[in-house]
Design a protein around this motif. Sequence first.
Motif, PDB file in Angstrom:
ATOM      1  N   LEU A   1       0.835  -1.205   0.000  1.00 37.38           N
ATOM      2  CA  LEU A   1       0.000   0.000   0.000  1.00 37.38           C
ATOM      3  C   LEU A   1       0.871   1.256   0.000  1.00 37.38           C
ATOM      4  O   LEU A   1       0.573   2.227  -0.705  1.00 37.38           O
ATOM      5  N   VAL A   2       1.954   1.243   0.752  1.00 35.91           N
ATOM      6  CA  VAL A   2       2.875   2.385   0.771  1.00 35.91           C
ATOM      7  C   VAL A   2       3.432   2.642  -0.629  1.00 35.91           C
ATOM      8  O   VAL A   2       3.537   3.796  -1.071  1.00 35.91           O
ATOM      9  N   SER A   3       3.762   1.573  -1.342  1.00 35.34           N
ATOM     10  CA  SER A   3       4.284   1.733  -2.704  1.00 35.34           C
ATOM     11  C   SER A   3       3.269   2.402  -3.619  1.00 35.34           C
ATOM     12  O   SER A   3       3.608   3.279  -4.418  1.00 35.34           O
ATOM     13  N   VAL A   4       2.018   2.004  -3.512  1.00 31.78           N
ATOM     14  CA  VAL A   4       0.975   2.616  -4.335  1.00 31.78           C
ATOM     15  C   VAL A   4       0.770   4.077  -3.921  1.00 31.78           C
ATOM     16  O   VAL A   4       0.586   4.962  -4.777  1.00 31.78           O
ATOM     17  N   PHE A   5       0.819   4.355  -2.614  1.00 33.68           N
ATOM     18  CA  PHE A   5       0.692   5.731  -2.135  1.00 33.68           C
ATOM     19  C   PHE A   5       1.807   6.611  -2.708  1.00 33.68           C
ATOM     20  O   PHE A   5       1.594   7.791  -3.011  1.00 33.68           O
ATOM     21  N   ARG A   6       2.991   6.055  -2.862  1.00 36.67           N
ATOM     22  CA  ARG A   6       4.105   6.838  -3.434  1.00 36.67           C
ATOM     23  C   ARG A   6       3.824   7.224  -4.885  1.00 36.67           C
ATOM     24  O   ARG A   6       4.220   8.301  -5.341  1.00 36.67           O
ATOM     25  N   ASP A   7       3.122   6.350  -5.606  1.00 36.85           N
ATOM     26  CA  ASP A   7       2.731   6.705  -6.970  1.00 36.85           C
ATOM     27  C   ASP A   7       1.761   7.886  -6.960  1.00 36.85           C
ATOM     28  O   ASP A   7       1.869   8.799  -7.790  1.00 36.85           O
ATOM     29  N   TYR A   8       0.810   7.867  -6.033  1.00 39.89           N
ATOM     30  CA  TYR A   8      -0.111   9.007  -5.892  1.00 39.89           C
ATOM     31  C   TYR A   8       0.650  10.268  -5.489  1.00 39.89           C
ATOM     32  O   TYR A   8       0.321  11.373  -5.927  1.00 39.89           O
ATOM     33  N   GLN A   9       1.667  10.085  -4.676  1.00 40.17           N
ATOM     34  CA  GLN A   9       2.478  11.230  -4.237  1.00 40.17           C
ATOM     35  C   GLN A   9       3.162  11.890  -5.436  1.00 40.17           C
ATOM     36  O   GLN A   9       3.252  13.126  -5.522  1.00 40.17           O
ATOM     37  N   LYS A  10       3.619  11.086  -6.378  1.00 36.69           N
ATOM     38  CA  LYS A  10       4.298  11.612  -7.561  1.00 36.69           C
ATOM     39  C   LYS A  10       3.324  12.327  -8.490  1.00 36.69           C
ATOM     40  O   LYS A  10       3.663  13.366  -9.075  1.00 36.69           O
ATOM     41  N   THR A  11       2.132  11.775  -8.642  1.00 39.41           N
ATOM     42  CA  THR A  11       1.169  12.357  -9.592  1.00 39.41           C
ATOM     43  C   THR A  11       0.348  13.489  -8.978  1.00 39.41           C
ATOM     44  O   THR A  11      -0.374  14.188  -9.703  1.00 39.41           O
ATOM     45  N   LYS A  12       0.421  13.638  -7.656  1.00 41.10           N
ATOM     46  CA  LYS A  12      -0.344  14.674  -6.936  1.00 41.10           C
ATOM     47  C   LYS A  12      -1.860  14.434  -6.998  1.00 41.10           C
ATOM     48  O   LYS A  12      -2.644  15.342  -6.727  1.00 41.10           O
ATOM     49  N   GLU A  13      -2.247  13.218  -7.331  1.00 44.67           N
ATOM     50  CA  GLU A  13      -3.681  12.893  -7.319  1.00 44.67           C
ATOM     51  C   GLU A  13      -4.132  12.644  -5.880  1.00 44.67           C
ATOM     52  O   GLU A  13      -3.378  12.114  -5.065  1.00 44.67           O
ATOM     53  N   PRO A  14      -5.395  12.980  -5.568  1.00 45.39           N
ATOM     54  CA  PRO A  14      -5.904  12.662  -4.225  1.00 45.39           C
ATOM     55  C   PRO A  14      -6.065  11.155  -4.044  1.00 45.39           C
ATOM     56  O   PRO A  14      -6.503  10.450  -4.964  1.00 45.39           O
ATOM     57  N   VAL A  15      -5.707  10.675  -2.883  1.00 48.46           N
ATOM     58  CA  VAL A  15      -5.832   9.254  -2.564  1.00 48.46           C
ATOM     59  C   VAL A  15      -7.219   8.997  -1.976  1.00 48.46           C
ATOM     60  O   VAL A  15      -7.590   9.614  -0.973  1.00 48.46           O
ATOM     61  N   PRO A  16      -8.009   8.092  -2.561  1.00 43.77           N
ATOM     62  CA  PRO A  16      -9.290   7.707  -1.947  1.00 43.77           C
ATOM     63  C   PRO A  16      -9.007   6.789  -0.753  1.00 43.77           C
ATOM     64  O   PRO A  16      -8.904   5.569  -0.885  1.00 43.77           O
ATOM     65  N   LEU A  17      -8.893   7.394   0.406  1.00 44.77           N
ATOM     66  CA  LEU A  17      -8.319   6.710   1.559  1.00 44.77           C
ATOM     67  C   LEU A  17      -9.152   5.516   2.020  1.00 44.77           C
ATOM     68  O   LEU A  17      -8.606   4.451   2.331  1.00 44.77           O
ATOM     69  N   LYS A  18     -10.448   5.681   2.065  1.00 50.23           N
ATOM     70  CA  LYS A  18     -11.285   4.571   2.543  1.00 50.23           C
ATOM     71  C   LYS A  18     -11.215   3.385   1.595  1.00 50.23           C
ATOM     72  O   LYS A  18     -11.127   2.227   2.027  1.00 50.23           O
ATOM     73  N   ALA A  19     -11.231   3.663   0.294  1.00 53.48           N
ATOM     74  CA  ALA A  19     -11.110   2.579  -0.687  1.00 53.48           C
ATOM     75  C   ALA A  19      -9.748   1.904  -0.578  1.00 53.48           C
ATOM     76  O   ALA A  19      -9.635   0.677  -0.699  1.00 53.48           O
ATOM     77  N   ALA A  20      -8.714   2.700  -0.339  1.00 51.62           N
ATOM     78  CA  ALA A  20      -7.367   2.145  -0.200  1.00 51.62           C
ATOM     79  C   ALA A  20      -7.286   1.212   1.002  1.00 51.62           C
ATOM     80  O   ALA A  20      -6.708   0.118   0.924  1.00 51.62           O
ATOM     81  N   PHE A  21      -7.857   1.635   2.118  1.00 54.78           N
ATOM     82  CA  PHE A  21      -7.804   0.799   3.317  1.00 54.78           C
ATOM     83  C   PHE A  21      -8.701  -0.427   3.181  1.00 54.78           C
ATOM     84  O   PHE A  21      -8.400  -1.485   3.739  1.00 54.78           O
ATOM     85  N   ALA A  22      -9.806  -0.312   2.435  1.00 53.94           N
ATOM     86  CA  ALA A  22     -10.646  -1.482   2.174  1.00 53.94           C
ATOM     87  C   ALA A  22      -9.890  -2.492   1.315  1.00 53.94           C
ATOM     88  O   ALA A  22     -10.015  -3.708   1.511  1.00 53.94           O
TER      89      ALA A  22
END
Length: 544
Positions: A185-206
Amino acid sequence: MQRSRKSAIAFASYILIAAISYCGVVAINTYVSTLTHATIFYSLLLLNGYTAATITYRLFLSPYAAFPGPKLAGATYWYTFYYDAIKGGQYMYQIEKLHMKYGPVLRISPNELHIIDADFYDVLFSQSRRNKAPTWSQAFGNPDSIFGTIDHHQHRIRRAPLNPYFSKGSIRTLEPLIREDISRLVSVFRDYQKTKEPVPLKAAFAALTSDIVTQFCFMMQSDYIEADGFNVMVLKAGEGATDALHVVLQFPWLVSLLKLLPDSMMARMLGPGIGLLQDFQRHLEQQIRDILGSRDDYRVDVKHKTIFHDILNSNLPEQDKSAKRLSEEAQTIVSAGTVTTATSLSGAFVYLLLDPPRLHTLMQELEKAFPEISKPPTHAQLENLPYLTAVIQETLRLGSGVSFRLTRTAPDKTLQCGDYVIPPNINMSTHAPLIHNNPSLFPSPSTFNPERWLPGGSANPKYLIPYSRGSRQCLGMHLASAELYMTIATILRTFVRTEVGDDGAIIVKGMSLWETDRRDVDMIADIGLPRCERGRGNVRVLLG
């Protein structure tokens, strides 16, 4: 997916109209030649007599009639239906108002008492013999799962093979799997960090919790963490499955009928999430059939013990090892292990990001205990951190995993609640959110205040009941605890930094809420699971 209550009502209306129309056609074709005005008259007279007799019994002769409450609630289930199905999950709040008028013991339907006395909770939800109310046990269409099992002794028998897998010791051995999935999950979050897209947090944790629990159960990974948008439809399907809960409770036969309808019809009535949910259920059923076909050679090439292979080799009666029952068990475990913990995780980040001083306090504790991000502490070590523990306790208080009232019956004992003597076989229920938001137990209950749980604080852990209590306490509570501690600590420590500005204000760097506030997590309706304001609930953050 946030579906309006109109969807559930439309579905119920469709089924009722179809059933009534069918019965009408059959009746007309069969009896048209013999139907007379006298027949109609006596039929209506019989129906009215039956209705009058039923109401008379409920109001004056029923064992529930001795307890206070509105007469309409005692006479008919339509009182409950109005507040929950028509008004959209509002009966819990109406019950709270009624308790103020009638006292701690309240009759809320023809065959149910509601207890708001928090000290009675451990009496009702105890290790002693307690059965479940039949209606609630069938609410999700899994009556043979441990969640749906009515009888106390049968529940113990069915749960016994599962208990070792969900013990605290067993979950400790599962930590490498949990840690690996959090790293993904951290790796995927880093991709969002690079693109500056908002992370859908609840979907990510699900996605995280679903991947963990499916690996645990089936030695397979659903790979939702890497899926586009974290395969958000699975989360929406799980949430949407409860939209029709209050209709199903009023008409239990709808569950069986629902399973006979084509997926396309269900999707039109209740939204595409239901179709996806049914696909997911069929997928689990296939997994169970595969396990049944390989029960004799399951120990070959496995990373860790799994649940269902060993259930087949347990002392359970053979009828409890059927594909149907084990499929129901799988659906219950996977569903319960996905949505509730994801909701708590996303809630924790909202509370903290809206409260920089408290986030700063937590970050200081984590940085001291967790100085090297590459060497994360164990779950046991994290449990010893007082402020992190307080944050998790306060999160669970504010966002109870299951909001609907849980019902129990003492089949062979008379119970005492204050001045009330409650005879055996009386259905009694309690809402966890009403206890968690009781201002006499938790002052300023809507405020996020972890300090209340620290030594010397005002909160008493006795009244924190997100996992319920007794012999039917949440099976996965230790797994949920590990996911909460390890995920919160890792994500915060990886992406968030706090510092004190020149003016003394706390500056948060690395993570911020995006179009998200308390309205996205605060419960305003009880749909089985806590439901926030309509049109909200999509918790999102920016990383950077």
